[in-house]
Design a protein around this motif. Sequence first.
Motif, mmCIF file in Angstrom:
data_model
loop_
_atom_site.group_PDB
_atom_site.id
_atom_site.type_symbol
_atom_site.label_atom_id
_atom_site.label_comp_id
_atom_site.label_asym_id
_atom_site.label_seq_id
_atom_site.Cartn_x
_atom_site.Cartn_y
_atom_site.Cartn_z
ATOM 1 N N ALA A 35 0.943 -1.128 0.107
ATOM 2 C CA ALA A 35 -0.030 0.029 -0.156
ATOM 3 C C ALA A 35 0.838 1.403 0.153
ATOM 4 C CB ALA A 35 -1.030 -0.024 1.297
ATOM 5 N N SER A 36 0.493 2.363 -0.756
ATOM 6 C CA SER A 36 1.700 3.457 -0.851
ATOM 7 C C SER A 36 1.333 4.413 0.228
ATOM 8 C CB SER A 36 1.226 4.140 -2.370
ATOM 9 O OG SER A 36 1.885 5.329 -2.355
ATOM 10 N N PRO A 37 2.518 4.794 0.940
ATOM 11 C CA PRO A 37 2.032 5.928 2.020
ATOM 12 C C PRO A 37 2.222 7.122 0.967
ATOM 13 C CG PRO A 37 4.436 5.111 1.877
ATOM 14 C CD PRO A 37 3.522 4.189 0.952
ATOM 15 N N SER A 38 1.887 8.226 1.743
ATOM 16 C CA SER A 38 1.876 9.580 1.373
ATOM 17 C C SER A 38 2.835 10.506 1.891
ATOM 18 C CB SER A 38 0.573 10.196 1.096
ATOM 19 O OG SER A 38 -0.148 10.328 2.358
ATOM 20 N N ALA A 39 2.841 11.956 1.575
ATOM 21 C CA ALA A 39 3.580 12.756 2.216
ATOM 22 C C ALA A 39 3.149 13.478 3.336
ATOM 23 C CB ALA A 39 4.225 13.704 0.851
ATOM 24 N N ILE A 40 3.788 14.668 3.409
ATOM 25 C CA ILE A 40 3.509 15.277 4.802
ATOM 26 C C ILE A 40 2.231 15.678 5.082
ATOM 27 C CG2 ILE A 40 3.892 17.615 3.591
ATOM 28 C CD1 ILE A 40 5.643 18.299 6.450
ATOM 29 N N ARG A 280 3.405 13.386 9.622
ATOM 30 C CA ARG A 280 4.306 12.406 8.854
ATOM 31 C C ARG A 280 4.806 13.372 7.582
ATOM 32 N NH1 ARG A 280 0.887 7.418 6.104
ATOM 33 N NH2 ARG A 280 2.302 6.798 4.519
ATOM 34 N N PHE A 281 5.887 12.929 6.960
ATOM 35 C CA PHE A 281 6.607 13.887 5.967
ATOM 36 C C PHE A 281 7.236 12.684 5.124
ATOM 37 C CE2 PHE A 281 9.880 14.112 9.127
ATOM 38 C CZ PHE A 281 11.049 14.114 8.623
ATOM 39 N N ASN A 282 7.652 13.143 3.944
ATOM 40 C CA ASN A 282 8.526 12.425 2.886
ATOM 41 C C ASN A 282 9.515 13.297 2.893
ATOM 42 O OD1 ASN A 282 9.845 11.257 0.807
ATOM 43 N ND2 ASN A 282 7.919 11.126 -0.203
ATOM 44 N N ARG A 287 14.515 17.619 -0.266
ATOM 45 C CA ARG A 287 15.842 17.635 -0.570
ATOM 46 C C ARG A 287 16.264 19.276 -1.260
ATOM 47 N NH1 ARG A 287 18.360 13.076 -2.432
ATOM 48 N NH2 ARG A 287 17.319 11.050 -1.943
ATOM 49 N N GLY A 288 15.293 19.912 -1.964
ATOM 50 C CA GLY A 288 15.668 21.200 -2.617
ATOM 51 C C GLY A 288 16.219 22.215 -1.320
ATOM 52 N N VAL A 289 15.360 22.187 -0.121
ATOM 53 C CA VAL A 289 15.524 23.151 0.718
ATOM 54 C C VAL A 289 16.646 22.754 1.886
ATOM 55 C CG1 VAL A 289 13.083 24.547 0.390
ATOM 56 C CG2 VAL A 289 13.563 22.437 2.065
ATOM 57 N N GLY A 290 16.591 21.446 1.812
ATOM 58 C CA GLY A 290 17.752 20.997 3.042
ATOM 59 C C GLY A 290 17.072 20.987 4.357
ATOM 60 N N THR A 291 15.947 21.261 4.804
ATOM 61 C CA THR A 291 15.391 21.564 6.034
ATOM 62 C C THR A 291 13.858 21.016 6.032
ATOM 63 O OG1 THR A 291 16.601 23.630 6.490
ATOM 64 C CG2 THR A 291 14.778 23.310 7.796
ATOM 65 N N VAL A 292 13.362 20.539 7.091
ATOM 66 C CA VAL A 292 12.134 20.026 7.304
ATOM 67 C C VAL A 292 11.703 20.951 8.252
ATOM 68 C CG1 VAL A 292 12.894 18.291 8.909
ATOM 69 C CG2 VAL A 292 10.334 18.157 8.016
ATOM 70 N N THR A 293 10.498 21.489 8.003
ATOM 71 C CA THR A 293 10.151 22.731 9.133
ATOM 72 C C THR A 293 8.826 22.216 9.664
ATOM 73 O OG1 THR A 293 11.066 24.634 7.925
ATOM 74 C CG2 THR A 293 9.562 24.882 9.565
ATOM 75 N N LEU A 294 8.569 21.826 10.869
ATOM 76 C CA LEU A 294 7.313 21.284 11.415
ATOM 77 C C LEU A 294 6.738 22.471 12.052
ATOM 78 C CD1 LEU A 294 9.197 18.361 13.017
ATOM 79 C CD2 LEU A 294 7.996 18.496 10.848
ATOM 80 N N ARG A 295 5.188 22.644 11.732
ATOM 81 C CA ARG A 295 4.730 23.846 11.880
ATOM 82 C C ARG A 295 3.576 23.639 13.140
ATOM 83 N NH1 ARG A 295 6.029 27.712 8.557
ATOM 84 N NH2 ARG A 295 7.135 26.928 6.572
#
Length: 301
Positions: A35-40, A280-282, A287-295
């Motif tokens: 089953a395919s997971p999704s992104a953020i 949840r995030f992918n 990759r492009g920004v190099g940062t995962v920002t959690l709001r």
Amino acid sequence: MKTLGFVMLAALAVSSAQAQTQPLSPSQSLAPVPASPSAIRLDPPLAPPANAIAAVTPLTALPSSEKARENPAVQYLLMKTVVAKSIGVLKTRALPVEAGGYNLLKYCWTPYNVLGEWGDSSGLVGEMTVRALETLSWSRDLGRAGYPEAPVAEAIGRYEAALVAAAFTDAARTRALEALRVELEALQRRTPGSSEIVARPRCNQQPASFALNVATAPEGGRPRFIPYVLHQFCLAQQLDPADAVRCDYWKSAKADAPMSFAGETMYSVNWPENVVTTGRFNPDEMRGVGTVTLRQRPQKK
């Protein structure tokens, strides 16, 4: 045949979970139900894998990693089901059969490549994750390479049984892989039109994970993370995946350094005034920004 094999495996797991003494039968192999997971997302709907094994796994006070060590046969079957449903679709994309035959070593997964920051600390569970990906791919690829399903499932089952019996050590895998190659070569000679079997090393163990900085908006949040597949594994074990003591794979964000992520990741952020944001995030999308920002999510009024 796949359905029958899964039913037989579920029955074996029921017996093993009750007795806590039965090793994995050499003829067992598990067919994928991906089953395919999704992104953020924020607060995604999460449910444990719907399989008979999870339904009969006894509830205990042991944390997830210790449950895996306590009964690796049952826990590997759980992990293989979870991998097929959570990351199998993404990680087991087929590579073409090479001109020199089907290479059993064509995929370059390691715990670090699949789990990133958790590669070393995941221990036995990380090895189970990687071997589940490996055998799911073999089952699919060998069918496409002209091999009959039932004998392949039995051969892969013997490979898995050898790994379980030896706690997934590298030496055990080397021996089991050679035995599998010999068995598949014999099957190839009896199967007109099937591809030849080889086991040629082709990987330099390059890391497939990558580092991301972690930020919260507003500042002051305290994030923690767990790979999605390990989160789902805790659910399959009937453990609360939000409980960092029982589901003991959570890692807090590093204060002044990036973290290595390799796939879908769950997060939980503790904010001031006892506010918690989960989601949840992918990491591929960052990759492009190099940062995962959690709001922080606005509170409902």
